[in-house]
Design a protein around this motif. Sequence first.
Motif, PDB file in Angstrom:
ATOM      1  N   PRO A  17       0.840  -1.201   0.000  1.00 26.99           N
ATOM      2  CA  PRO A  17       0.000   0.000   0.000  1.00 26.99           C
ATOM      3  C   PRO A  17       0.876   1.251   0.000  1.00 26.99           C
ATOM      4  O   PRO A  17       1.861   1.325   0.740  1.00 26.99           O
ATOM      5  CB  PRO A  17      -0.799  -0.123   1.300  1.00 26.99           C
ATOM      6  CG  PRO A  17      -0.033  -1.059   2.145  1.00 26.99           C
ATOM      7  CD  PRO A  17       0.714  -1.964   1.234  1.00 26.99           C
ATOM      8  N   SER A  18       0.537   2.211  -0.840  1.00 29.52           N
ATOM      9  CA  SER A  18       1.402   3.395  -0.928  1.00 29.52           C
ATOM     10  C   SER A  18       1.123   4.351   0.233  1.00 29.52           C
ATOM     11  O   SER A  18      -0.018   4.528   0.647  1.00 29.52           O
ATOM     12  CB  SER A  18       1.180   4.106  -2.256  1.00 29.52           C
ATOM     13  OG  SER A  18      -0.167   4.444  -2.372  1.00 29.52           O
ATOM     14  N   VAL A  19       2.185   4.911   0.751  1.00 30.11           N
ATOM     15  CA  VAL A  19       2.069   5.869   1.850  1.00 30.11           C
ATOM     16  C   VAL A  19       2.442   7.232   1.300  1.00 30.11           C
ATOM     17  O   VAL A  19       3.487   7.397   0.679  1.00 30.11           O
ATOM     18  CB  VAL A  19       3.036   5.492   3.011  1.00 30.11           C
ATOM     19  CG1 VAL A  19       2.822   6.410   4.194  1.00 30.11           C
ATOM     20  CG2 VAL A  19       2.844   4.048   3.404  1.00 30.11           C
ATOM     21  N   GLU A  20       1.564   8.189   1.508  1.00 28.29           N
ATOM     22  CA  GLU A  20       1.833   9.516   0.954  1.00 28.29           C
ATOM     23  C   GLU A  20       2.068  10.529   2.067  1.00 28.29           C
ATOM     24  O   GLU A  20       1.147  10.849   2.821  1.00 28.29           O
ATOM     25  CB  GLU A  20       0.630   9.948   0.108  1.00 28.29           C
ATOM     26  CG  GLU A  20       1.048  10.786  -1.080  1.00 28.29           C
ATOM     27  CD  GLU A  20      -0.115  11.010  -2.005  1.00 28.29           C
ATOM     28  OE1 GLU A  20      -0.753  12.058  -1.841  1.00 28.29           O
ATOM     29  OE2 GLU A  20      -0.390  10.147  -2.852  1.00 28.29           O
ATOM     30  N   PRO A  21       3.293  11.017   2.233  1.00 31.05           N
ATOM     31  CA  PRO A  21       3.526  12.015   3.278  1.00 31.05           C
ATOM     32  C   PRO A  21       2.818  13.332   2.937  1.00 31.05           C
ATOM     33  O   PRO A  21       2.768  13.711   1.765  1.00 31.05           O
ATOM     34  CB  PRO A  21       5.047  12.178   3.279  1.00 31.05           C
ATOM     35  CG  PRO A  21       5.522  11.590   2.012  1.00 31.05           C
ATOM     36  CD  PRO A  21       4.495  10.666   1.488  1.00 31.05           C
ATOM     37  N   PRO A  22       2.270  14.032   3.933  1.00 28.90           N
ATOM     38  CA  PRO A  22       1.443  15.223   3.655  1.00 28.90           C
ATOM     39  C   PRO A  22       2.297  16.464   3.373  1.00 28.90           C
ATOM     40  O   PRO A  22       2.232  17.449   4.103  1.00 28.90           O
ATOM     41  CB  PRO A  22       0.629  15.372   4.940  1.00 28.90           C
ATOM     42  CG  PRO A  22       1.487  14.755   5.992  1.00 28.90           C
ATOM     43  CD  PRO A  22       2.343  13.722   5.354  1.00 28.90           C
ATOM     44  N   ILE A  23       3.113  16.405   2.323  1.00 25.96           N
ATOM     45  CA  ILE A  23       3.957  17.570   2.033  1.00 25.96           C
ATOM     46  C   ILE A  23       3.763  18.009   0.586  1.00 25.96           C
ATOM     47  O   ILE A  23       4.683  18.474  -0.062  1.00 25.96           O
ATOM     48  CB  ILE A  23       5.461  17.263   2.305  1.00 25.96           C
ATOM     49  CG1 ILE A  23       5.839  15.922   1.688  1.00 25.96           C
ATOM     50  CG2 ILE A  23       5.793  17.331   3.760  1.00 25.96           C
ATOM     51  CD1 ILE A  23       7.312  15.667   1.641  1.00 25.96           C
ATOM     52  N   LYS A  24       2.515  17.841   0.086  1.00 28.56           N
ATOM     53  CA  LYS A  24       2.250  18.150  -1.318  1.00 28.56           C
ATOM     54  C   LYS A  24       2.570  19.606  -1.651  1.00 28.56           C
ATOM     55  O   LYS A  24       3.232  19.895  -2.658  1.00 28.56           O
ATOM     56  CB  LYS A  24       0.789  17.864  -1.643  1.00 28.56           C
ATOM     57  CG  LYS A  24       0.637  16.706  -2.614  1.00 28.56           C
ATOM     58  CD  LYS A  24      -0.808  16.462  -2.902  1.00 28.56           C
ATOM     59  CE  LYS A  24      -0.957  15.063  -3.473  1.00 28.56           C
ATOM     60  NZ  LYS A  24      -2.331  14.642  -3.556  1.00 28.56           N
ATOM     61  N   ALA A  25       2.119  20.515  -0.789  1.00 31.37           N
ATOM     62  CA  ALA A  25       2.294  21.951  -1.063  1.00 31.37           C
ATOM     63  C   ALA A  25       3.790  22.283  -1.166  1.00 31.37           C
ATOM     64  O   ALA A  25       4.226  23.002  -2.079  1.00 31.37           O
ATOM     65  CB  ALA A  25       1.643  22.768   0.038  1.00 31.37           C
ATOM     66  N   LEU A  26       4.549  21.700  -0.248  1.00 31.07           N
ATOM     67  CA  LEU A  26       6.000  21.935  -0.233  1.00 31.07           C
ATOM     68  C   LEU A  26       6.640  21.440  -1.529  1.00 31.07           C
ATOM     69  O   LEU A  26       7.496  22.116  -2.132  1.00 31.07           O
ATOM     70  CB  LEU A  26       6.599  21.201   0.965  1.00 31.07           C
ATOM     71  CG  LEU A  26       8.029  21.586   1.362  1.00 31.07           C
ATOM     72  CD1 LEU A  26       8.050  23.020   1.879  1.00 31.07           C
ATOM     73  CD2 LEU A  26       8.560  20.630   2.408  1.00 31.07           C
ATOM     74  N   ALA A  27       6.170  20.231  -1.984  1.00 31.85           N
ATOM     75  CA  ALA A  27       6.730  19.648  -3.204  1.00 31.85           C
ATOM     76  C   ALA A  27       6.449  20.544  -4.403  1.00 31.85           C
ATOM     77  O   ALA A  27       7.347  20.827  -5.215  1.00 31.85           O
ATOM     78  CB  ALA A  27       6.144  18.264  -3.429  1.00 31.85           C
ATOM     79  N   VAL A  28       5.190  21.021  -4.503  1.00 32.83           N
ATOM     80  CA  VAL A  28       4.813  21.893  -5.633  1.00 32.83           C
ATOM     81  C   VAL A  28       5.664  23.159  -5.612  1.00 32.83           C
ATOM     82  O   VAL A  28       6.207  23.600  -6.632  1.00 32.83           O
ATOM     83  CB  VAL A  28       3.302  22.228  -5.559  1.00 32.83           C
ATOM     84  CG1 VAL A  28       2.945  23.287  -6.596  1.00 32.83           C
ATOM     85  CG2 VAL A  28       2.483  20.974  -5.783  1.00 32.83           C
ATOM     86  N   LEU A  29       5.811  23.742  -4.406  1.00 36.35           N
ATOM     87  CA  LEU A  29       6.596  24.983  -4.253  1.00 36.35           C
ATOM     88  C   LEU A  29       8.042  24.755  -4.708  1.00 36.35           C
ATOM     89  O   LEU A  29       8.614  25.558  -5.464  1.00 36.35           O
ATOM     90  CB  LEU A  29       6.559  25.427  -2.791  1.00 36.35           C
ATOM     91  CG  LEU A  29       7.105  26.826  -2.506  1.00 36.35           C
ATOM     92  CD1 LEU A  29       6.151  27.861  -3.084  1.00 36.35           C
ATOM     93  CD2 LEU A  29       7.306  27.040  -1.023  1.00 36.35           C
ATOM     94  N   SER A  30       8.632  23.623  -4.281  1.00 37.20           N
ATOM     95  CA  SER A  30      10.042  23.376  -4.639  1.00 37.20           C
ATOM     96  C   SER A  30      10.191  23.159  -6.139  1.00 37.20           C
ATOM     97  O   SER A  30      11.179  23.596  -6.735  1.00 37.20           O
ATOM     98  CB  SER A  30      10.605  22.197  -3.851  1.00 37.20           C
ATOM     99  OG  SER A  30       9.877  21.055  -4.148  1.00 37.20           O
TER     100      SER A  30
END
Lengths: 339, 160
Positions: free
Chosen positions: B85-98
């Motif tokens: 099962p895939s685990v998604e860390p809640p850092i989407k906004a940070l990833a988009v920003l970077s």
Amino acid sequence: MQDLLSFLISLLFRPCIFIPLIFPGLTVIFIMLLMIIWLERKIAAKVQLRYGPLYVFKPLGGVIQTVADLLKDLFQEPIIPKTVDKIAFLLTPIMLFGLAYLPTVVIPVSPTFYAFRSDLSLLLLLTLTTLAPIFTVLMGWASNNKFSLIGGLREGYLVISYEIPMFLSALSMAVLYGSLDLVDIAEAQKGIWGLFLNPVAGISMLVLIYMSTGKFPFEIPEAESEIVAGAYTEYSGIMYGLVMGASYVKLYVLSLVYAILFLGGWNPLPASMMDNPLLPGAMLFAKAFILIAIGVFLRAVYPRFRIDQAMNIGWKMALPFSILAIFISLGIVTITGGM
Amino acid sequence: MSLWSNPITMIFLLSSTLSIIAAIFIVYHKSIVYSAFFLSMLGVGNAILFALLGFPIISLFHLSVYVGAAVTFILFSVAMLKEAPSVEPPIKALAVLSVIILTIILIKVLSPFSAEPSFFLNYRELTSLLVTKYWFALIVAAMALMTALIGAITIARREV
């Protein structure tokens, strides 16, 4: 109307269209597939004192039996099991056949007739042949069936065993002739063929070609008596035709490469016959066809190796031999000062 | 000739789009086997980009090593595993920003360079350069590979 017809014919004989579509491309591949499958059954039958296919067109020994089989495959309902991964299941046969056929565009037919010439064409050809096994492994996974998965994994094991020695054997000829260009390599064999100059590379490459195309005694990924049909178990109808055809096409392509690297390509035809691509092409095809026929003859006389025995042959015999082949090539180049 | 009718530009756009889409699918696809397949697509896209830059030999080695060999190994290993099962860390906004910041920096840094190949790398020149100028690095690399091979054989023979 006449102009249009002559224009179309001249278009057809342009190398960039003739090579992928006619020889060594699709048309000849199609005829070769029908012939070789019939020949395989006929040779096995002769060895086992049977008649083999006979009833479809009896005067020529049932030669169009494979056409009848193809028609049956074409009109058969392709069954897609519920549990398979549909996209991968449907896409892999097409990719497998396409990638098996793709390297034909690099193969030259005569010194002046080629679709693509580069000083790296041998490397490009070898690279293109490494891409197809991905789809056999993917096929085994997508079929969601134990036999398919085991067949796919066995293909993976074989890839690990044959790929490196095959590259080394082929590249030892590039070292010998000082070029990676297939036209240059074939032209350099006007006198002595590569097989006689470096027989170690020739023999190891021939064995590895049969290993990479899953011919006996290396028919391990689709061993019928163990795993039904390996990765191809769940396929039916025309998709089965495609996946079965892919291994024969790969054998055909690698035989053509072998004919160019070791059997002199279009040599020993005299230079005056090289203007028309048909004669050198026929010479090249004849050599490749003999190699394919030997490959299918092995089915009748050899038992199947186990996967660990095949891996042993790849790593403990073929790899040292192919490294030896490189040293032999280097020795010949040092002594003669380059071919 | 306009920029759009140039075949090199079209191939560049197609292969770079293929690479980016494949890279997104590698990260986002829920099946790891499909991700491995998209990794091979990324490899093909990158190989075309290398060829466009004027390094056909690197492109071919990229294709045979990273697509032909590496993806077969990866597929070979993951096909035997159960899907995790895939685990998604809640850092989407940070990833988009970077990603946005990186894009801006890359555009700033790379804008003076053109996509035209600066020179054509001939494999004969490359090999003679390797054995004359960079012979020591070549020997070190060969020894490192030999050590890895001996290590692999030792592990395979289970003598440790």
